[in-house]
Structures are given as C-alpha cells and as structure tokens.
Design a protein around this motif. Structure first.
Motif, short mmCIF file in Angstrom:
data_model
loop_
_atom_site.label_atom_id
_atom_site.label_comp_id
_atom_site.label_asym_id
_atom_site.label_seq_id
_atom_site.Cartn_x
_atom_site.Cartn_y
_atom_site.Cartn_z
N THR A 153 0.41 -2.20 10.86
CA THR A 153 -0.27 -1.43 10.31
C THR A 153 -1.02 -1.40 9.17
O THR A 153 -1.52 -1.25 8.58
CB THR A 153 0.98 -0.31 9.92
OG1 THR A 153 2.04 -0.78 10.06
CG2 THR A 153 0.62 0.41 12.05
N ASN A 174 -4.11 1.27 -3.22
CA ASN A 174 -2.89 2.07 -3.61
C ASN A 174 -2.44 2.84 -4.51
O ASN A 174 -2.03 3.30 -4.41
CB ASN A 174 -1.75 1.01 -3.92
CG ASN A 174 -1.50 0.19 -2.65
OD1 ASN A 174 -1.82 0.73 -0.87
ND2 ASN A 174 -0.52 -1.18 -2.49
N SER A 177 -3.21 8.18 -2.87
CA SER A 177 -2.32 7.80 -1.96
C SER A 177 -2.73 9.10 -0.99
O SER A 177 -2.90 8.79 0.92
CB SER A 177 -1.32 8.51 -1.89
OG SER A 177 -1.42 10.26 -2.59
N THR A 180 -5.65 5.68 0.71
CA THR A 180 -4.46 4.87 0.99
C THR A 180 -4.17 4.46 3.10
O THR A 180 -4.07 3.60 3.34
CB THR A 180 -3.11 4.89 0.28
OG1 THR A 180 -3.79 4.60 -0.71
CG2 THR A 180 -2.78 3.43 1.19
N LYS A 181 -3.79 5.65 2.80
CA LYS A 181 -3.13 5.71 4.57
C LYS A 181 -4.31 5.63 5.52
O LYS A 181 -4.46 5.27 7.25
CB LYS A 181 -2.39 6.74 5.19
CG LYS A 181 -3.32 8.62 4.68
CD LYS A 181 -2.59 9.49 5.15
CE LYS A 181 -3.78 10.85 5.00
NZ LYS A 181 -2.70 12.05 4.98
N LEU A 182 -5.87 6.03 5.48
CA LEU A 182 -7.14 5.66 5.91
C LEU A 182 -7.86 4.45 6.25
O LEU A 182 -8.37 4.11 6.99
CB LEU A 182 -7.86 6.70 5.37
CG LEU A 182 -7.87 8.16 5.63
CD1 LEU A 182 -8.76 8.42 4.39
CD2 LEU A 182 -7.65 8.51 6.87
N HIS A 184 -7.87 0.69 7.56
CA HIS A 184 -7.54 -0.22 7.89
C HIS A 184 -7.54 -1.94 7.93
O HIS A 184 -7.17 -2.29 8.48
CB HIS A 184 -8.29 0.09 9.47
CG HIS A 184 -8.47 -0.76 10.38
ND1 HIS A 184 -7.49 -1.43 10.80
CD2 HIS A 184 -9.57 -2.07 10.62
CE1 HIS A 184 -8.03 -2.17 12.27
NE2 HIS A 184 -9.02 -2.62 11.64
N THR A 199 -10.27 3.40 9.13
CA THR A 199 -9.36 3.74 11.10
C THR A 199 -10.82 4.25 12.01
O THR A 199 -10.63 3.95 12.92
CB THR A 199 -8.16 4.53 10.75
OG1 THR A 199 -7.93 5.84 10.25
CG2 THR A 199 -7.31 3.79 10.30
#
Length: 253
Positions: A153, A174, A177, A180-182, A184, A199
């Motif tokens: 991941t 970073n 937030s 950030t999680k998107l 890839h 992603t």
C-alpha cells in the motif's frame, strides 16, 4: 588495642581463583580474541575457560521486526564459544550486511549472554525500476526487491532521479490528510516536477514551482467539489491560479 586474625581455610583458594581470573582477563583474552575460533583444535585456554562457565549460551536479538536473524546467527556460529573470544565487531558487521539493518549494537554480559540490538530501516515507498519493485527508505536505499509483503500500500515512485526526491515527495503528499490516502503513484517528470496518480487513476499534474501550494489547492477542490474523485481523468495544476480538468469523455473544462 589488639586485632584478632581469623584464618579461613578457603581464603587461599578463593584468592587464587580471583587472581587467575584477573590474569586471564588482562593477559590471555587479548590474545584469544585474535585466534581463529573455528579451528578444529581450539586453544586449550579457550576450552578450559569455557568449561568454567564463560561460553555463550544465550543470544537475544531485539528490534528485528522484518529481518530474519536466524540465517545470520547460523553463519557466525558463536553459540558455546568462549564469550571473550568472539569479537563484537565481527557480529556487528555480519548483521550490518543485511539490507534491513540501519544500525546495530552488540553487547556482552557475563557469564554467557550476547544481546544484539537492531535498528531497522523504515520503508516509505516502492521504487519501480523497469520490471523490478524495490522497497526503499527515505534515503532511497533498497531494502528488498519484489518480495515486499505487507508494504504493497506504500506509494509507488518512478522517474529518473526520483530516489533523491523522496523527502520532497513525502513532504507534499503528507501535508493534506484528506487526499494523502488517495495517492497510489508518483512520477518524477523531466527531473523537475511531479505527476501524482490516485487510486482511481486520476492524474494530478503539479507545477515545477511551489508544488506544495498546488497540492493544498487540490485538497481544497476535493473538499468543496470532489474534483479528484468524480469523472476527471487529469487535474492539471501546472499554471498557478488555474485548473484544467480532462474527463474520461475527452472533454476539457
């Protein structure tokens, strides 16, 4: 005033043993450490002192969350060896050769304990180099190839010179937030700027100048209009103050 001298029958033997150990430490040990411990006919002094309880019977390895210490321990083969006949620097060098190991401290404690404290490298990205995936730390050091297990991941990175730009990339992605999680994949384009692939395969084109500011603007757009997760294929932020959206129907807005 008078003094009473108490004679103990064990005093002489105790003193003799104490002196022997002291002499062994200051005289024999420096010589023993320079000897080949793997010789088929080990030195008599080594064997004798080991029988007195100074052989390595316990090895504790700490901090190795991902590296396998068993192979290294098998290679150096120090169990049951005279504890002062084993060079700590040799043990340290053996562990340092493992790519997971950033630093290592080896401690010796009588009568037979060796403690090995490991600081592992922290994987932060997956470097794509042709058909090989390298798990790398923040300095671009390759920790592992292809067999990257639980780190799938992590952000994937590619492009000429990208390994020198990892701290810059992490500082950007970073910072927000919300998006950030998107992330890839990140491509270092022309050795000057970033293309960030999400992603959902949406590509955010960041400018050469002030990419952090543009990334924050993208987060604001996502929060207000969800432009990063709708039908947009490309979100072009290369021109300051403007945004160009290319959707899957090849229409520009």
């Amino acid at each position: 005033m008078s003094f009473k001298i108490i004679r103990n029958k064990y005093t002489l033997s105790t003193l003799t043993i104490f002196l022997f150990l002291c002499l062994s430490y200051f005289f024999f040990i420096p010589h023993i450490q320079n000897m080949n411990l793997n010789n088929e006919n080990p030195n008599f002094i080594q064997r004798t002192i080991s029988k007195l309880g100074f052989s390595i019977d316990t090895i504790i390895v700490e901090g190795n969350n991902f590296m396998d210490s068993s192979e290294v321990l098998e290679d150096i083969d120090i169990v049951h060896k005279f504890i002062y006949g084993v060079k700590l620097s040799t043990v340290k060098d053996a562990f340092s050769q493992n790519p997971w190991v950033k630093d290592v401290l080896v401690l010796r404690k009588l009568p037979g304990l060796i403690t090995i404290k490991i600081i592992e490298r922290e994987p932060v990205a997956i470097f794509l180099n042709e058909n090989i995936r390298h798990l790398v730390d923040i300095n671009g050091y390759s920790i592992a190839e292809d067999n990257i297990g639980v780190f799938l991941t992590l952000v994937q990175i590619k492009g000429e010179g990208v390994l020198n730009k990892i701290p810059n990339l992490l500082n950007i992605i970073n910072s927000e937030s919300l998006i950030t999680k998107l992330v890839h994949k990140a491509t270092w384009v022309g050795n000057r700027r970033w293309d960030i692939t999400l992603t959902n395969q949406t590509v955010i084109k960041l400018p050469e100048e002030n990419p952090l500011e543009a990334w924050r603007y993208a987060a604001t757009l996502q929060q207000k209009k969800a432009v990063l997760t709708n039908n947009s294929k490309i979100v072009d932020l290369r021109i300051k103050g403007k945004i160009f959206l290319h959707n899957y129907n090849n229409q520009n807005t």
